[in-house]
Write a protein that holds these residues in place. Structure first.
Motif, PDB file in Angstrom:
ATOM      1  N   TYR A  87      53.853  44.005  25.738  1.00 20.88           N
ATOM      2  CA  TYR A  87      54.738  43.070  26.531  1.00 20.88           C
ATOM      3  C   TYR A  87      56.170  43.211  26.204  1.00 20.88           C
ATOM      4  O   TYR A  87      56.425  42.831  24.978  1.00 20.88           O
ATOM      5  N   HIS A  88      57.021  43.386  27.161  1.00 22.14           N
ATOM      6  CA  HIS A  88      58.374  43.613  26.945  1.00 22.14           C
ATOM      7  C   HIS A  88      59.271  42.573  27.420  1.00 22.14           C
ATOM      8  O   HIS A  88      60.346  42.651  27.774  1.00 22.14           O
ATOM      9  N   ASN A  89      58.604  41.378  28.052  1.00 16.98           N
ATOM     10  CA  ASN A  89      58.995  40.364  28.595  1.00 16.98           C
ATOM     11  C   ASN A  89      59.404  40.479  30.274  1.00 16.98           C
ATOM     12  O   ASN A  89      59.713  41.532  30.459  1.00 16.98           O
ATOM     13  N   GLY A 141      54.355  42.440  20.984  1.00 19.13           N
ATOM     14  CA  GLY A 141      55.370  42.322  21.625  1.00 19.13           C
ATOM     15  C   GLY A 141      56.652  42.749  20.705  1.00 19.13           C
ATOM     16  O   GLY A 141      56.518  42.929  19.643  1.00 19.13           O
ATOM     17  N   ASN A 157      58.856  37.421  22.545  1.00 15.50           N
ATOM     18  CA  ASN A 157      57.895  37.843  23.513  1.00 15.50           C
ATOM     19  C   ASN A 157      56.535  37.521  22.988  1.00 15.50           C
ATOM     20  O   ASN A 157      55.723  37.100  23.728  1.00 15.50           O
ATOM     21  N   GLY A 200      64.176  39.804  26.239  1.00 16.51           N
ATOM     22  CA  GLY A 200      63.240  40.180  25.450  1.00 16.51           C
ATOM     23  C   GLY A 200      63.346  40.963  24.092  1.00 16.51           C
ATOM     24  O   GLY A 200      62.575  40.880  23.263  1.00 16.51           O
ATOM     25  N   SER A 234      56.138  44.809  31.976  1.00 11.80           N
ATOM     26  CA  SER A 234      57.554  44.385  31.896  1.00 11.80           C
ATOM     27  C   SER A 234      57.857  43.577  33.318  1.00 11.80           C
ATOM     28  O   SER A 234      58.948  43.324  33.840  1.00 11.80           O
TER      29      SER A 234
END
Length: 655
Positions: A90-92, A128, A133, A267, A70
């Motif tokens: 992936y959490h943005n 995501g 995301n 996100g 992140s």
């Protein structure tokens, strides 16, 4: 052997959305009966019990590593080089342009997005939290992506929560709420503008706005919103609470009449779901991931125009039917992010990881035996293969230019496939076997080796427990008539400097080495062999399987062990191996130099690729012959001849 699911992140924090998801996924894994662990570099003391320090992490061939990303990760450079099945969660990352240049978050986010571009191709799968995301990952050219929304558990209210909620409601008409760290992308400054416009438009109402979330006094954006609060003379109506404990957070949701979000970049936005669960009507700017978290909510606003937001908020307060419609939508939407709703997707993601869900079962095996002038050994090996407990296999014998009775013996066999190779080249023979193989798995055993009855069963059982990036499985090999292992596992560097090691040796999973399997007890997915063009036929003997192993791993594959898949190896004489020191040293030296020239080309200069193999030949070959002469094992003439062969072979590495 069971897979071990290891979640890794830089910091496991308290009350942080990413950390909460890590803990929830950990609990879901444990409930499935999986082996699960969390490792982090840092941790808040309140969640310390869930994790272990990353410094204690030990990788093995059964690890499924989930790296939560992140922002700039201090651990990424170490993680991407690990040889295991790797997932990036992936959490943005908030675009750095939201922050002032020189700000800590400016660099954290700028470096994080740059790092993401650099490392993403080193993972096997990306997950995501939201379609938004997932699309960001796909935009980087990585397409093995699955959406796995955040499982959002309801915040539990306590007696203290109820008491505090009653205090918040006291002497107030309406309570507005936003939950999230105070940051430019969250647009608390705009929310203050909206609140100010509303109270000016409807001055007879006593409204309060609570901004719940972490901030630091020295942060320029926090100072900006404080100045704005003072400018509007709303310091008694707008309260920045800082980060709060869960029981206090529950109180704010319980007291709230409205949740407002005008964030420009999210996100996922967990607080929206928390508000849904608490039956708090939500008005939010439907941008980035907020759009899918909201769903088709009547509380969604399409722009950041203050007038549109004020009108929508007023409708919530004044139109009971409209308010109830938003609440009912929220309750329905919240169910999409419950553990029950996410569990099937979570299970499907885990199933996708496992190789057994990518192949037809029972797995068909093609056993390839390469032989040359050793008909007696060959017949014995074929006899032992008849007793295999696993029945789904065929046997392919590739016969070199044999001059004994091998060709005649094979002519009478109808139960095996026979291929003739006119060249005395082991790699060509193996490739001919691969070409003729009908099975998904190609297993290799030497003509002078004897498999245990459960050899194939053990290998196939292992294929059903591996992640889908494993391309080959090897077993352990005994010396014939001895309970001493000739081979358990092998490691090599890019110059072919190899060693036989214990199967649990930590170097087996060290990214500074490549793992290889012994040719007489190895198996591979046929499609993986074809993808790297099989064996390099430049190797007529020696380092052939090692070179294959390097290329398979450079292509992203893994090699693992089935430790109970046993073979006994006679290690019989051949034209390449006539005695203790009487080997085909010209070929061995030629292949040693060729291996280094070829496999170290991406990391070292040509000069170094020549010098290191030369040193190996002089110190590990020629010096060994001189020592053998000195110790009386070789005559002087023999030692000099073997040295000559080794040096000549090295000089002819191109042939």
């Amino acid at each position: 052997m069971s897979l071990r699911y290891v979640q890794v992140l830089d910091a496991l924090d308290f009350g942080d959305a990413v950390s909460n998801q890590v803990i929830r996924l950990h609990q879901m894994l444990l409930e499935r009966g999986e082996i699960a662990q969390i490792f982090s570099k840092y941790a808040d003391h309140r969640v310390e019990r869930f994790r272990r320090p990353f410094s204690e992490f030990q990788i093995d061939e059964n690890v499924i590593l989930i790296h939560h990303f992140s922002g700039y990760s201090e651990l990424a450079s170490e993680i991407v080089n690990l040889r295991c099945y790797k997932i990036i969660a992936y959490h943005n990352i908030t675009p750095h342009t939201f922050f002032e240049r020189g700000d800590t978050l400016y660099e954290f986010c700028r470096k994080g997005r740059l790092q993401l571009q650099q490392v993403i191709q080193n993972y096997n799968l990306a997950i995501g939290d939201s379609p938004f995301n997932c699309q960001e990952i796909k935009d980087l050219g990585f397409h093995a992506v699955r959406e796995l929304p955040v499982p959002v558990l309801p915040i539990v209210a306590t007696d203290i929560s109820h008491q505090w909620a009653n205090q918040l409601r006291h002497n107030s008409d309406k309570i507005w709420l936003f939950v999230g760290r105070i940051a430019p992308n969250k647009r608390q400054d705009l929310l203050i503008d909206i609140f100010d416009d509303y109270v000016k438009r409807y001055p007879h109402k006593k409204h309060y706005l609570y901004l719940v979330g972490r901030y630091t006094q020295e942060d320029s954006f926090y100072q900006k919103i404080q100045s704005k609060i003072q400018q509007y003379q709303l310091s008694d109506r707008i309260i920045c609470t800082g980060k709060v404990e869960d029981e206090m957070l529950a109180a704010y949701y319980q007291a709230a009449d409205l949740f407002v979000c005008v964030s420009e970049h999210e996100g996922f936005c967990v607080p929206i779901v928390e508000a849904f669960q608490k039956q708090v009507p939500v008005v939010a700017f439907a941008s980035t991931a907020v759009a899918t978290t909201l769903g088709n909510s009547p509380g969604a606003i399409a722009s950041l125009e203050i007038a549109e937001a004020v009108d929508r908020i007023h409708s919530v307060f004044e139109d009971d039917a409209f308010r109830q419609t938003i609440i009912e939508h929220g309750l329905k939407q919240a169910k999409c992010f419950s553990r029950e709703a996410i569990q099937p997707n979570f299970n499907a993601t885990l199933n996708e990881i496992k190789a057994l869900n990518h192949h037809n079962y029972p797995l068909q095996v093609s056993i390839v035996i390469c032989t040359y002038d050793r008909s007696d050994y060959l017949l014995r090996c074929l006899s032992y293969l008849k007793d295999q407990s696993y029945p789904y296999f065929e046997v392919i014998v590739v016969n070199g230019p044999s001059e004994d009775n091998t060709t005649k013996v094979l002519a009478d066999r109808q139960d095996i496939k026979v291929v003739q190779n006119p060249h005395r080249n082991l790699s060509i023979s193996r490739n001919l076997g691969i070409e003729q193989a009908a099975g998904e798995i190609v297993a290799f055993i030497d003509d002078d080796a004897l498999p245990y009855d459960n050899w194939l069963s053990e290998i196939i059982d292992r294929y059903q427990t591996i992640p889908n990036n494993v391309v080959g499985i090897g077993g352990r090999t005994f010396f014939s008539n001895q309970f001493i292992f000739q081979f358990e596992a092998g490691i090599t560097d890019q110059f072919g400097r190899s060693a036989h090691v214990h199967y649990a040796d930590p170097r087996v999973t060290d990214p500074n080495f490549y793992r290889y399997l012994m040719g007489t007890n190895s198996s591979f997915f046929r499609e993986a062999l074809l993808a790297v063009n099989g064996f390099d036929e430049q190797y007529d003997y020696y380092l052939d399987e090692t070179d294959l192993a390097v290329r398979l791993q450079q292509a992203g594959g893994l090699l693992v062990n089935s430790n109970e898949a046993y073979v006994r190896h006679e290690f019989a004489q051949s034209h390449n191996r006539l005695g203790k020191y009487n080997y085909n040293w010209k070929v061995i030296s030629k292949n040693t130099v060729y291996f280094g020239i070829k496999n170290a080309s991406q990391t070292t200069s040509l000069l170094k690729r020549l010098l290191i193999p030369a040193k190996t030949i002089l110190t590990q070959r020629c010096l060994e012959f001189i020592r053998a002469w000195y110790g009386g094992d070789l005559r002087f003439r023999e030692a000099i001849y073997y040295c000559y062969c080794a040096i000549v072979g090295a000089l002819r590495w191109r042939t």
